[in-house]
Design an enzyme around this catalytic site. Structure first.
Site, PDB file in Angstrom:
ATOM      1  N   ASP A 133     -26.427 -75.135  -0.360  1.00  0.00           N
ATOM      2  CA  ASP A 133     -27.289 -73.915   0.073  1.00  0.00           C
ATOM      3  C   ASP A 133     -27.813 -74.315   1.469  1.00  0.00           C
ATOM      4  O   ASP A 133     -29.070 -74.068   1.956  1.00  0.00           O
ATOM      5  CB  ASP A 133     -28.863 -73.981  -0.695  1.00  0.00           C
ATOM      6  CG  ASP A 133     -28.344 -73.495  -2.168  1.00  0.00           C
ATOM      7  OD1 ASP A 133     -27.299 -73.567  -2.608  1.00  0.00           O
ATOM      8  OD2 ASP A 133     -29.259 -73.605  -3.121  1.00  0.00           O
ATOM      9  N   ASP A 192     -26.934 -70.122  -2.633  1.00  0.00           N
ATOM     10  CA  ASP A 192     -27.974 -69.340  -3.550  1.00  0.00           C
ATOM     11  C   ASP A 192     -27.741 -67.780  -3.190  1.00  0.00           C
ATOM     12  O   ASP A 192     -27.636 -67.406  -2.315  1.00  0.00           O
ATOM     13  CB  ASP A 192     -29.310 -69.769  -3.054  1.00  0.00           C
ATOM     14  CG  ASP A 192     -30.641 -69.734  -4.026  1.00  0.00           C
ATOM     15  OD1 ASP A 192     -30.304 -69.898  -5.046  1.00  0.00           O
ATOM     16  OD2 ASP A 192     -31.468 -69.447  -3.686  1.00  0.00           O
ATOM     17  N   HIS A 229     -28.878 -64.300  -4.802  1.00  0.00           N
ATOM     18  CA  HIS A 229     -29.729 -63.559  -5.688  1.00  0.00           C
ATOM     19  C   HIS A 229     -29.455 -62.162  -5.626  1.00  0.00           C
ATOM     20  O   HIS A 229     -29.333 -61.482  -4.294  1.00  0.00           O
ATOM     21  CB  HIS A 229     -31.296 -63.732  -5.379  1.00  0.00           C
ATOM     22  CG  HIS A 229     -31.584 -65.283  -5.614  1.00  0.00           C
ATOM     23  ND1 HIS A 229     -31.500 -65.918  -6.546  1.00  0.00           N
ATOM     24  CD2 HIS A 229     -32.296 -66.157  -4.567  1.00  0.00           C
ATOM     25  CE1 HIS A 229     -31.814 -67.197  -6.960  1.00  0.00           C
ATOM     26  NE2 HIS A 229     -32.414 -67.102  -5.448  1.00  0.00           N
ATOM     27  N   HIS A 287     -35.031 -60.257  -7.622  1.00  0.00           N
ATOM     28  CA  HIS A 287     -34.834 -61.183  -8.391  1.00  0.00           C
ATOM     29  C   HIS A 287     -36.100 -61.960  -8.969  1.00  0.00           C
ATOM     30  O   HIS A 287     -37.166 -61.557  -8.389  1.00  0.00           O
ATOM     31  CB  HIS A 287     -34.122 -62.411  -7.456  1.00  0.00           C
ATOM     32  CG  HIS A 287     -33.613 -63.546  -8.562  1.00  0.00           C
ATOM     33  ND1 HIS A 287     -34.199 -64.636  -8.745  1.00  0.00           N
ATOM     34  CD2 HIS A 287     -32.626 -63.523  -9.492  1.00  0.00           C
ATOM     35  CE1 HIS A 287     -33.584 -65.526  -9.730  1.00  0.00           C
ATOM     36  NE2 HIS A 287     -32.699 -64.881 -10.034  1.00  0.00           N
ATOM     37  N   HIS A 336     -35.434 -64.361  -0.607  1.00  0.00           N
ATOM     38  CA  HIS A 336     -34.444 -65.282   0.062  1.00  0.00           C
ATOM     39  C   HIS A 336     -33.017 -64.972  -0.473  1.00  0.00           C
ATOM     40  O   HIS A 336     -32.856 -64.801  -1.697  1.00  0.00           O
ATOM     41  CB  HIS A 336     -34.980 -66.642   0.158  1.00  0.00           C
ATOM     42  CG  HIS A 336     -35.134 -67.371  -1.268  1.00  0.00           C
ATOM     43  ND1 HIS A 336     -36.135 -66.915  -2.165  1.00  0.00           N
ATOM     44  CD2 HIS A 336     -33.985 -68.021  -2.124  1.00  0.00           C
ATOM     45  CE1 HIS A 336     -35.651 -67.670  -3.304  1.00  0.00           C
ATOM     46  NE2 HIS A 336     -34.418 -68.118  -3.363  1.00  0.00           N
ATOM     47  N   LYS A 360     -24.904 -69.267  -7.409  1.00  0.00           N
ATOM     48  CA  LYS A 360     -25.856 -69.409  -8.254  1.00  0.00           C
ATOM     49  C   LYS A 360     -27.116 -68.639  -8.107  1.00  0.00           C
ATOM     50  O   LYS A 360     -27.178 -67.933  -7.067  1.00  0.00           O
ATOM     51  CB  LYS A 360     -26.511 -70.957  -8.716  1.00  0.00           C
ATOM     52  CG  LYS A 360     -27.050 -71.405  -7.066  1.00  0.00           C
ATOM     53  CD  LYS A 360     -27.143 -72.825  -7.148  1.00  0.00           C
ATOM     54  CE  LYS A 360     -27.890 -73.326  -5.792  1.00  0.00           C
ATOM     55  NZ  LYS A 360     -29.168 -72.665  -5.506  1.00  0.00           N
ATOM     56  N   CYS A 417     -33.155 -77.803  -4.796  1.00  0.00           N
ATOM     57  CA  CYS A 417     -31.700 -77.377  -5.230  1.00  0.00           C
ATOM     58  C   CYS A 417     -31.056 -78.634  -5.262  1.00  0.00           C
ATOM     59  O   CYS A 417     -29.942 -78.916  -6.007  1.00  0.00           O
ATOM     60  CB  CYS A 417     -31.000 -76.404  -4.599  1.00  0.00           C
ATOM     61  SG  CYS A 417     -31.817 -74.605  -4.963  1.00  0.00           S
TER      62      CYS A 417
END
Ligand code: VGL
Ligand code: ZN
Length: 201
Positions: A8, A46, A48, A52, A81, A106, A151
């Protein structure tokens, strides 16, 4: 086989971003330099959807960084984010990506957060990363990136559970909270993980 997983390293986790990790920009050059030591390099992202469930704004009346119970799990409520297709979700522009063979995304399920690159936070669904690494013949897996106690840490815990030799590169990560990171490091060592500095690679 020595494998590097870059967790990330995205604009939103860099100072100036929506969920900035202090000193996050300092690790980019470190990560670029250490890549030559590895035979296989993977990144996670990351990623989203808008709205989310990990975002504070999805929970009216709740504040950023507040913890709530959500679908049977503790959830930290984050600022918005790494929304898909936004600049904040892009990798840091100076991060060397030419040798990154695969990117595992993810956090795509709107209802569940996913800190680890291997599984969502409830361990319901695999990203396929564990199987990928086994298929590739990865044995020692080194972790770097952001954020150290989220993470990076949860990816390390899953790697240990999957039976990989698992190593954190301490100067190639940064934490949101130093005390939480100290506890995370203790737990990594207690579970059989290793912690090294990039100069020792
Ligand atoms: C992360 C919080 C929320 C991370 C991702 O990359 O550490 N932290 N989403
Ligand atoms: Zn996230």
């Amino acid at each position: 086989m020595k494998t590097l997983i870059i967790i990330d390293v995205q604009n939103d986790f860099i100072p100036g971003g929506a969920l900035a990790v202090p000193g996050g920009d300092e690790i980019v050059e470190v990560i670029n330099r250490l890549q030559e030591k590895f035979e296989l390099i993977i990144a996670t992202q990351d990623w989203h959807p808008q709205g989310h469930s990990s975002f504070a704004e999805s929970h009216p009346g709740k504040k950023e960084f507040e913890k709530i119970q959500w679908k049977g799990q503790e959830q930290v409520l984050w600022p918005v984010h790494c929304v898909q297709e936004t600049i904040g979700a892009n990798f840091h522009p100076n991060l060397e990506m030419s040798r990154v063979e695969a990117i595992f995304r993810k956090g795509t399920n709107p209802d569940i957060d996913s800190y680890s690159g291997f599984y969502d936070n409830a361990h319901l669904k695999s990203t396929g990363l564990g199987g990928y690494l086994k298929e590739k013949g990865s044995t020692e897996i080194y972790f770097c990136g952001l954020a150290a106690e989220y993470c990076v840490y949860f990816s390390i815990l899953d790697a240990l559970q999957e039976g990989f030799e698992t190593i954190l590169i301490e100067d190639a990560t940064r934490a949101l909270d130093e005390e939480d990171f100290e506890n995370a490091k203790k737990n990594i060592l207690a579970k059989g993980g290793k912690i090294v500095m990039s100069k020792d690679l």
